[in-house]
Motif scaffolding. Sequence first.
Motif, PDB file in Angstrom:
ATOM      1  N   ARG A   1       0.648  -1.311  -0.106  1.00  0.00           N
ATOM      2  CA  ARG A   1      -0.149  -0.218   0.029  1.00  0.00           C
ATOM      3  C   ARG A   1       0.903   1.181  -0.141  1.00  0.00           C
ATOM      4  N   GLU A   2       1.746   1.261   0.864  1.00  0.00           N
ATOM      5  CA  GLU A   2       2.782   2.329   0.839  1.00  0.00           C
ATOM      6  C   GLU A   2       3.687   2.546  -0.245  1.00  0.00           C
ATOM      7  N   LEU A   3       4.184   1.373  -0.704  1.00  0.00           N
ATOM      8  CA  LEU A   3       5.092   1.275  -2.148  1.00  0.00           C
ATOM      9  C   LEU A   3       4.367   1.847  -3.091  1.00  0.00           C
ATOM     10  N   ARG A   4       3.160   1.408  -3.157  1.00  0.00           N
ATOM     11  CA  ARG A   4       2.567   1.707  -4.446  1.00  0.00           C
ATOM     12  C   ARG A   4       2.026   3.328  -4.396  1.00  0.00           C
ATOM     13  N   ARG A   5       1.971   3.694  -3.200  1.00  0.00           N
ATOM     14  CA  ARG A   5       1.407   5.027  -3.092  1.00  0.00           C
ATOM     15  C   ARG A   5       2.661   5.935  -3.244  1.00  0.00           C
ATOM     16  N   SER A   6       3.868   5.592  -2.966  1.00  0.00           N
ATOM     17  CA  SER A   6       5.061   6.463  -2.981  1.00  0.00           C
ATOM     18  C   SER A   6       6.021   6.160  -4.130  1.00  0.00           C
ATOM     19  N   GLY A   7       5.823   4.716  -4.827  1.00  0.00           N
ATOM     20  CA  GLY A   7       6.588   4.207  -5.844  1.00  0.00           C
ATOM     21  C   GLY A   7       7.932   4.184  -5.540  1.00  0.00           C
TER      22      GLY A   7
ATOM     23  N   ALA B   1       4.772   6.250  -8.974  1.00  0.00           N
ATOM     24  CA  ALA B   1       3.937   6.148  -7.943  1.00  0.00           C
ATOM     25  C   ALA B   1       2.544   6.052  -8.405  1.00  0.00           C
ATOM     26  N   TYR B   2       1.761   5.341  -7.538  1.00  0.00           N
ATOM     27  CA  TYR B   2       0.197   5.346  -7.957  1.00  0.00           C
ATOM     28  C   TYR B   2      -0.544   6.140  -6.792  1.00  0.00           C
ATOM     29  N   ILE B   3      -1.111   7.190  -6.859  1.00  0.00           N
ATOM     30  CA  ILE B   3      -1.617   7.942  -6.004  1.00  0.00           C
ATOM     31  C   ILE B   3      -3.295   8.171  -6.025  1.00  0.00           C
ATOM     32  N   GLU B   4      -3.828   7.996  -5.091  1.00  0.00           N
ATOM     33  CA  GLU B   4      -5.488   7.988  -5.308  1.00  0.00           C
ATOM     34  C   GLU B   4      -5.728   9.536  -5.108  1.00  0.00           C
ATOM     35  N   VAL B   5      -6.703  10.106  -5.962  1.00  0.00           N
ATOM     36  CA  VAL B   5      -6.960  11.409  -5.696  1.00  0.00           C
ATOM     37  C   VAL B   5      -8.224  11.481  -4.793  1.00  0.00           C
ATOM     38  N   GLY B   6      -8.044  12.289  -3.622  1.00  0.00           N
ATOM     39  CA  GLY B   6      -8.928  12.699  -2.720  1.00  0.00           C
ATOM     40  C   GLY B   6     -10.017  13.681  -2.878  1.00  0.00           C
ATOM     41  N   TYR B   7     -11.204  13.331  -2.215  1.00  0.00           N
ATOM     42  CA  TYR B   7     -12.340  14.439  -2.393  1.00  0.00           C
ATOM     43  C   TYR B   7     -11.792  15.974  -2.302  1.00  0.00           C
ATOM     44  N   GLY B   8     -10.795  16.235  -1.616  1.00  0.00           N
ATOM     45  CA  GLY B   8     -10.451  17.701  -1.227  1.00  0.00           C
ATOM     46  C   GLY B   8      -9.388  18.128  -1.950  1.00  0.00           C
ATOM     47  N   CYS B   9      -8.947  17.387  -2.984  1.00  0.00           N
ATOM     48  CA  CYS B   9      -7.708  17.635  -3.829  1.00  0.00           C
ATOM     49  C   CYS B   9      -8.138  19.015  -4.764  1.00  0.00           C
TER      50      CYS B   9
ATOM     51  N   SER C   1      -4.406  21.801 -14.267  1.00  0.00           N
ATOM     52  CA  SER C   1      -3.731  21.664 -12.926  1.00  0.00           C
ATOM     53  C   SER C   1      -2.237  21.952 -13.084  1.00  0.00           C
ATOM     54  N   ASP C   2      -1.447  21.715 -14.229  1.00  0.00           N
ATOM     55  CA  ASP C   2       0.016  22.148 -14.533  1.00  0.00           C
ATOM     56  C   ASP C   2       0.842  21.327 -13.285  1.00  0.00           C
ATOM     57  N   MET C   3       0.794  20.378 -13.168  1.00  0.00           N
ATOM     58  CA  MET C   3       1.699  19.582 -12.058  1.00  0.00           C
ATOM     59  C   MET C   3       2.981  19.536 -12.655  1.00  0.00           C
ATOM     60  N   ARG C   4       3.277  19.318 -13.940  1.00  0.00           N
ATOM     61  CA  ARG C   4       4.509  19.406 -14.323  1.00  0.00           C
ATOM     62  C   ARG C   4       5.487  20.687 -14.194  1.00  0.00           C
ATOM     63  N   LYS C   5       4.800  21.877 -14.481  1.00  0.00           N
ATOM     64  CA  LYS C   5       5.414  22.900 -13.964  1.00  0.00           C
ATOM     65  C   LYS C   5       5.788  23.200 -12.527  1.00  0.00           C
ATOM     66  N   ARG C   6       4.636  22.889 -11.756  1.00  0.00           N
ATOM     67  CA  ARG C   6       4.564  23.195 -10.463  1.00  0.00           C
ATOM     68  C   ARG C   6       5.386  22.213  -9.614  1.00  0.00           C
ATOM     69  N   TYR C   7       5.278  20.776  -9.764  1.00  0.00           N
ATOM     70  CA  TYR C   7       5.866  19.858  -8.987  1.00  0.00           C
ATOM     71  C   TYR C   7       7.031  18.920  -9.818  1.00  0.00           C
ATOM     72  N   GLY C   8       7.112  19.347 -11.062  1.00  0.00           N
ATOM     73  CA  GLY C   8       8.110  18.628 -11.916  1.00  0.00           C
ATOM     74  C   GLY C   8       7.918  17.311 -11.960  1.00  0.00           C
TER      75      GLY C   8
ATOM     76  N   ILE D   1       7.585  13.609  -5.431  1.00  0.00           N
ATOM     77  CA  ILE D   1       6.232  12.762  -5.054  1.00  0.00           C
ATOM     78  C   ILE D   1       5.820  13.023  -3.536  1.00  0.00           C
ATOM     79  N   GLU D   2       6.837  13.054  -2.676  1.00  0.00           N
ATOM     80  CA  GLU D   2       6.472  13.316  -1.356  1.00  0.00           C
ATOM     81  C   GLU D   2       5.844  14.836  -1.180  1.00  0.00           C
TER      82      GLU D   2
END
Length: 763
Positions: free
Chosen positions: A591-597, A609-617, A627-634, A671-672
């Motif tokens: 569970r943790e390894l899949r979450r953090s990859g 890593a495989y991360i489940e999207v929460g309802y408050g995301c 969402s521009d995740m590549r620019k914000r978080y690389g 990822i963290e």
Amino acid sequence: MTLSLILALISAAGGDTPVESGSISDIQVENLVSDLAFILILGAIVTVLFKWLRQPVVLGYIVAGFLASPHFEYLPSVTTESNIEFWAQLGIVVLLFSLGLEFSFKKLLNVGGSAVVTALIIVMGMMVSGFAIGHLLHFSNMNSLFLGGMLSMSSTTIIIKAFTDLNLRQKKFASLVFAVLIVEDLFAVLMMVILSSIALNNSVEGSEMLFSVGKLVFFLVIWFLVGVYVLPTLLNAIRRYLNNETLLIISLGLCFGMAVFSVYCGFSLALGAFVMGSIIAGISYAERIEQIVTPVKDLFGAVFFISVGMMVDPHIIVEYASPILILSCVVIVGMIMFGTFGMLITGQSLRIAMESGFSLTQIGEFAFIIASLGMSLGVLDPNIYPIVVAVSVITTFTTPYFIRMADPAYKLVERILPKRLHFLIDRYSDKAASESETRTLWHSVLKRYLWRIVLYSSVLIAIILVCTKFLLPWLVGIMPGWGRFFCSLVALILMAPFLLALAMPASKHTERERLISANAHFDVPLVVMTIFRLLLALSFIIYMLSAVHSMRVGWIVGFLIFIVLIGTWSGRFKKQMRRMESRFFNNLNERELRRSGKNNNLVSDLHLAYIEVGYGCPFVGERLADSDMRKRYGVNVSSIQRGASYIAVPNGNVRIFPGDVLGIIGTDSQIEQLLPILEQGNDDAESSTNINNIKLTNIQLSETSPLVGKTSASAQIRDKYKALLVAIQHPDGTYDHPTGNTEFKPDDVLWMVGDHKLLETLK
């Protein structure tokens, strides 16, 4: 007709006289359905009322049960209480399965010594207190013992609800309290086994109790090993077929299957359900299973708590008003004292210790389960059940008030605390930071050594038991002359890899060299550990051969076989065993390894890593491009798993929805950083925002407004204020629709949808 058949099978399984299908279809089925309909409708009405009064739903179920019972004469009662008992037993199984999903052995390993020691002090202290108070109230020894068990368990459900309502779930002491509750769940399961053993033997026999505890530990380890090694592999193999419907059937099938197997092994249905839940809690499907099982748990859990309420007799409560008040005071004072003391002696500060102790001042679901156990075994006085329910109701009502009282109580103690005890105020538990690198390495080696002994010894014991109890009689029956020989041969073949694994060093060669070079005294325990492992492996061979043949054969042949096994030890075999161990621990941490990859290395330090999207995301509803995740978080999004569908390499127009499992490629730090944002839940939003406050409103900006000078994009109104900007009205009467580039100016009127109380701060 199907329900009739099920009831007939249940009746036949219970040993009742078979009845004709026509006689049960009209009467028993109708009564079963009518009773269930009555208590659920009544429960719905009462729980809505309790929601309106902002009280725990569990109390609403208990009140509904009382209203549905024969003790309340102003409403019709259920026709057959055994019908409700049937649903309630199912409720206990599903409830404990759900508690197991929140427990997980992995969490137990991570909670640390503070939670374990605190939980042990609370359980032992409250057991002794409950037993003593029971004697003062003239209860029998057995009733006093069960009373102590019922008073020693705090309510996970009530505490989580109180922390959520008071916005305390992110506090440091809250995480420690949750850790204590995890350990208490395990102690409760152990206590149920011990109390059952004592009740059946009607005495406290040390040898019998030790045998019961040893038997429980053995089966827990075996179930844990098999479950962790097999379940994740099987579920991953059929991943493409696992939609919510299939996953629900599989998880409940595993739950009830383990419950039945637990009874076959001499334990309770509840224990098997809890164990299966705790095994599943470590795999990557745990959150998804928890979500789809929740409605089933809520349904059967409600019936269970309603059945608890049906046991409430007002005449008994009036008659035993003094014992109820005394026991309520014992629970509150005892939990505060033992909880605070436990936290203090494990290195927590006085404030954290008192906040933790004041949070544990109630009893809940496990008290009812232990009481039901005593009633089913026929050793618990029926009058004690409504007393415990009354104590639970009182302590549940007072829990939020005592949580709020923790801070004033701490300030009072701080003022009157003698100077020589002031070190309790500022100290903190940071032992790990002060340990040397060598000591940390030694602890790691020792922990690995102990775990290997426990795991492999349990597997070897299981093989010996199966071969001597089942295989040996069967082989002797079909081939009297050679049966024992073939039984020994099969057993040794099955035991060989685990014997060699047990004899293998638990530490790497470089680790041993570092320990010895750092301090010569580490050489002695390493040698002792090696000798002990070899002797333990030899003892298993001798015992198995002695059980099948004779003591002489066991010692002579066993020693020779052991020499041969050690002689065949090869580097290839060592690699194979290391691979098996690695697979086991990867499954344990799946569970943790899949979450953090961390095990999905791609190139350099990048991994998947495989991360489940929460309802408050904050990205929910947005396109990937926005969402521009590549620019914000690389990071890069490589895939999206949405229920049974799989989107490989999604383009920028694909939107993000709650429950999506995103395949994220990035470094550890990236990822963290992204994990808490994607997994963000909506608990805080639910507790702080009332749906009745959400409306269309207008806000006129003053010169001191925090929005002046910002654009609708840079102000982050949606994220910071949970509001939707509809239009901007300028002082000249013109309107603008927000494009993200319009700059806010004084006297602008913003038309927005959101919580008008929260939006007042924007003026």
